[in-house]
Motif scaffolding. Structure first.
Motif, PDB file in Angstrom:
ATOM      1  N   GLY A 380       0.736  -1.309   0.075  1.00 54.65           N
ATOM      2  CA  GLY A 380       0.061   0.090  -0.061  1.00 54.65           C
ATOM      3  C   GLY A 380       0.779   1.044  -0.018  1.00 54.65           C
ATOM      4  N   ARG A 381       1.863   1.322   0.860  1.00 52.02           N
ATOM      5  CA  ARG A 381       2.865   2.342   1.066  1.00 52.02           C
ATOM      6  C   ARG A 381       3.706   2.288  -0.477  1.00 52.02           C
ATOM      7  NH1 ARG A 381       4.046   0.688   6.470  1.00 52.02           N
ATOM      8  NH2 ARG A 381       6.010  -0.166   5.748  1.00 52.02           N
ATOM      9  N   MET A 382       4.292   1.439  -0.817  1.00 52.92           N
ATOM     10  CA  MET A 382       5.080   1.237  -2.002  1.00 52.92           C
ATOM     11  C   MET A 382       4.601   1.643  -3.436  1.00 52.92           C
ATOM     12  SD  MET A 382       8.021   0.417  -0.981  1.00 52.92           S
ATOM     13  CE  MET A 382       8.802   0.233  -2.738  1.00 52.92           C
ATOM     14  N   TYR A 383       3.174   1.325  -3.528  1.00 45.99           N
ATOM     15  CA  TYR A 383       2.488   1.453  -4.610  1.00 45.99           C
ATOM     16  C   TYR A 383       1.747   2.859  -5.044  1.00 45.99           C
ATOM     17  CZ  TYR A 383       3.701  -3.244  -6.272  1.00 45.99           C
ATOM     18  OH  TYR A 383       4.511  -4.342  -6.427  1.00 45.99           O
ATOM     19  N   ALA A 384       1.235   3.318  -3.716  1.00 45.97           N
ATOM     20  CA  ALA A 384       0.672   4.678  -3.746  1.00 45.97           C
ATOM     21  C   ALA A 384       0.815   5.734  -4.781  1.00 45.97           C
ATOM     22  CB  ALA A 384       0.604   5.220  -2.507  1.00 45.97           C
ATOM     23  N   GLN A 385       2.062   5.988  -4.775  1.00 40.94           N
ATOM     24  CA  GLN A 385       2.481   6.831  -5.752  1.00 40.94           C
ATOM     25  C   GLN A 385       2.529   6.286  -7.223  1.00 40.94           C
ATOM     26  OE1 GLN A 385       3.267  10.136  -4.932  1.00 40.94           O
ATOM     27  NE2 GLN A 385       3.226  10.557  -7.276  1.00 40.94           N
ATOM     28  N   ALA A 386       2.749   5.288  -7.687  1.00 37.50           N
ATOM     29  CA  ALA A 386       2.725   4.589  -8.745  1.00 37.50           C
ATOM     30  C   ALA A 386       1.385   4.730  -9.397  1.00 37.50           C
ATOM     31  CB  ALA A 386       3.115   3.247  -8.821  1.00 37.50           C
ATOM     32  N   TYR A 387       0.480   4.437  -8.462  1.00 42.27           N
ATOM     33  CA  TYR A 387      -1.215   4.445  -8.842  1.00 42.27           C
ATOM     34  C   TYR A 387      -1.556   5.807  -9.246  1.00 42.27           C
ATOM     35  CZ  TYR A 387      -2.758  -0.230  -7.823  1.00 42.27           C
ATOM     36  OH  TYR A 387      -2.748  -1.505  -7.853  1.00 42.27           O
ATOM     37  N   GLN A 388      -1.029   6.940  -8.460  1.00 40.83           N
ATOM     38  CA  GLN A 388      -1.465   8.450  -8.822  1.00 40.83           C
ATOM     39  C   GLN A 388      -0.585   9.008  -9.949  1.00 40.83           C
ATOM     40  OE1 GLN A 388      -0.531  11.414  -5.603  1.00 40.83           O
ATOM     41  NE2 GLN A 388      -1.351  10.089  -4.331  1.00 40.83           N
ATOM     42  N   ASP A 389       0.437   8.309 -10.305  1.00 44.66           N
ATOM     43  CA  ASP A 389       1.340   8.758 -11.455  1.00 44.66           C
ATOM     44  C   ASP A 389       0.553   8.107 -12.860  1.00 44.66           C
ATOM     45  OD1 ASP A 389       3.089   9.760 -10.020  1.00 44.66           O
ATOM     46  OD2 ASP A 389       4.435   8.209 -10.151  1.00 44.66           O
ATOM     47  N   LYS A 390      -0.226   6.927 -12.643  1.00 47.29           N
ATOM     48  CA  LYS A 390      -0.891   6.349 -13.793  1.00 47.29           C
ATOM     49  C   LYS A 390      -2.388   6.866 -13.641  1.00 47.29           C
ATOM     50  CE  LYS A 390       1.906   2.305 -14.557  1.00 47.29           C
ATOM     51  NZ  LYS A 390       3.249   3.025 -14.436  1.00 47.29           N
ATOM     52  N   GLY A 391      -2.740   7.736 -12.970  1.00 44.39           N
ATOM     53  CA  GLY A 391      -4.122   8.039 -12.896  1.00 44.39           C
ATOM     54  C   GLY A 391      -5.133   7.119 -12.212  1.00 44.39           C
ATOM     55  N   LEU A 392      -4.859   6.351 -11.550  1.00 45.55           N
ATOM     56  CA  LEU A 392      -5.856   5.243 -10.992  1.00 45.55           C
ATOM     57  C   LEU A 392      -6.428   5.761  -9.623  1.00 45.55           C
ATOM     58  CD1 LEU A 392      -3.490   2.209 -11.955  1.00 45.55           C
ATOM     59  CD2 LEU A 392      -5.851   2.689 -12.982  1.00 45.55           C
TER      60      LEU A 392
END
Length: 480
Positions: A380-392
């Motif tokens: 949850g901590r590791m992927y939060a920014q990646a989801y934001q970057d991809k507009g998810l």
């Protein structure tokens, strides 16, 4: 010596403790039929040595081990209390009453479906798979095995129902954790999980209906069932009034009484039933809480079903949880899990592959860190920014964490959930795994849906702005 926060753990070193632990675990369990404790201890030693060679101070490594143990303390406390509930409810005749009436009213061919639905309803109401398995599940094991249904099938149906309710309940700690760590509205999170969890439950019920047909078509051993009923009547006072004990426990949790006080009240009610209903003495009831209930009816099946519980019976589980959390704590605190997840992120470039990677990472964390809470927190901590970057939308992340983390934890024999189920239902994870249909159907459905792009929610421009502001606040609070 480098500052601790500046140390970068290489992937090829981070993976070594995991390879050693899993390799030794496989050899120990399959070759020697031993316990997982020593492989976990060796894995922890290897992880500590690698961290020390990377210039981590011993105090940092030690703090990681202690942090892992502290994270598991609530689970350890619940394990111990559940051990007392099992023994006090058996001693008080509560389990015997549930089994007695269950054998008379439940059709064998529909039992697997029925127990799955019952556990799902109870777990949905109280928000706890562990409490459901430790109470309704124990009685279900007695009823199912008395009908001649293999224990692994019964355990699988109980686990599927219990985890369905746990996953979908707004009272569940994992459900709230997944929503909270990702900044997702709780009820949006639950609604989004319906797309994977409801089909998973339907598949599970169809499988249980199919499996149950073989028990309906064969002749039930009526003499064997009657022998069990007679043994129960001979050794316990059977009364429908005793069913008020589990009803009271469910009512307490529905009224939002915290799990530990509610379970303690359940222990106390069972204790009183053993003295005032079953005619036991205080000393015997106290010893039952610690040593477990011992049955000597002369009926081998009944004696096996009802000789269990107590604090002492949970010490294997408690020690295994501690060993597992030491291993997971060192891996997380020294950046090894982070290094492994970062390597996965290099492969997950699209929105679809990111969701698949999240589900896989949550399962992987269950294997390595041995705790379902970490399997939600870390990815949850590791992927939060990646989801934001991809507009998810964050609810894609929260659902993937639950699909891959919450539901797969029972499959790992050294995970806190796996060891709890082994201690409570007395069935090994490798035995019940094929029958815990919901628990593996939902992650598969989640990955397939992600692969084809079905029900992937993207952010609008305004939602993107609000999400970044919310994440900034959460990061600031975390630092404080």
């Amino acid at each position: 010596m480098k500052k601790q926060q500046d140390i970068e753990t290489p992937f090829f070193l981070a993976i070594i403790p995991l390879i050693v632990m899993i390799g030794m675990m496989t050899f120990t369990i399959i070759k020697f039929e031993g316990s997982p404790h020593i492989p976990l201890a060796v894995g922890s030693i290897v992880a500590a040595i690698i961290a020390w060679r990377l210039d981590y101070k011993w105090e940092t490594i030690e703090e990681g081990a202690y942090k892992g143990i502290r994270l598991a303390l609530p689970a350890v406390l619940i394990v111990i209390i559940v051990g007392m509930i099992i023994s006090s409810w058996i001693g008080g005749g509560v389990i015997a009453t549930m089994v007695y009436y269950g054998l008379q009213i439940i059709t064998p061919s529909l039992f697997l479906m029925t127990i799955c639905i019952i556990c799902g309803i109870v777990s949905l109401a109280i928000g706890s798979s562990w409490s459901t398995m430790g109470t309704i599940g124990v009685a279900g094991m007695g009823i199912g095995t008395s009908m001649g249904i293999p224990p692994a099938m019964v355990a699988g149906a109980i686990i599927s129902g219990s985890y369905f309710g746990d996953k979908m309940s707004p009272l569940s700690d994992t459900t709230n954790l997944a929503a909270g760590i990702t900044g997702t509205n709780l009820f949006e999170h639950i609604k989004h999980m319906c797309y994977t969890t409801i089909p998973g439950l339907v598949i599970a019920l169809v499988v249980y209906f199919y499996l149950g047909r073989q028990f309906g078509s064969s002749e039930l051993d009526a003499q064997n069932i009657q022998g069990i009923l007679t043994a129960l009547q001979s050794n316990f006072v059977i009364s429908p009034w005793l069913l008020l004990v589990p009803v009271a426990l469910v009512a307490l949790v529905v009224m939002k009484v915290p799990a530990v006080p509610a379970l303690v009240i359940g222990v106390f009610l069972g204790f009183l039933c053993q003295i005032f209903v079953q005619g036991g003495n205080v000393g015997g009831a106290v010893n039952t809480l610690h040593d477990g209930f011992v049955m000597a009816s002369g009926n081998e099946m009944v004696d096996e079903l009802f000789t269990r519980g107590g604090i002492a019976s949970m010490m294997f589980t408690v020690s295994l949880v501690i060993f597992a959390m030491v291993f997971g704590g060192i891996l997380e605190h020294t950046g090894m899990l982070k290094a492994i997840v970062k390597q996965i992120l290099r492969v997950a470039r699209s929105a679809r592959s990111l969701i698949v990677a999240t589900i896989a990472s949550a399962f992987f964390t269950n294997v390595t860190a041995s705790e379902q809470y970490i399997s939600i927190l870390l990815p949850g901590r590791m992927y939060a920014q990646a989801y934001q970057d991809k507009g998810l939308h964050s609810k894609n992340l929260s659902r993937a964490l639950e699909d891959g983390g919450t539901l797969t934890s029972p499959f790992i024999p050294w995970n806190t959930c796996g060891v709890f189920i082994l201690a409570t239902l007395a069935v090994h994870p490798f035995a019940y795994a094929p029958y815990a249909v919901l628990n593996y159907a939902v992650p598969i459905i989640g990955m397939l849906m992600a692969a084809v792009g079905f029900k992937i929610q993207f952010l609008t421009a305004n939602e993107m702005k609000d999400m970044k502001a919310k994440q900034a606040r959460m990061d600031k609070e975390a630092l404080e």
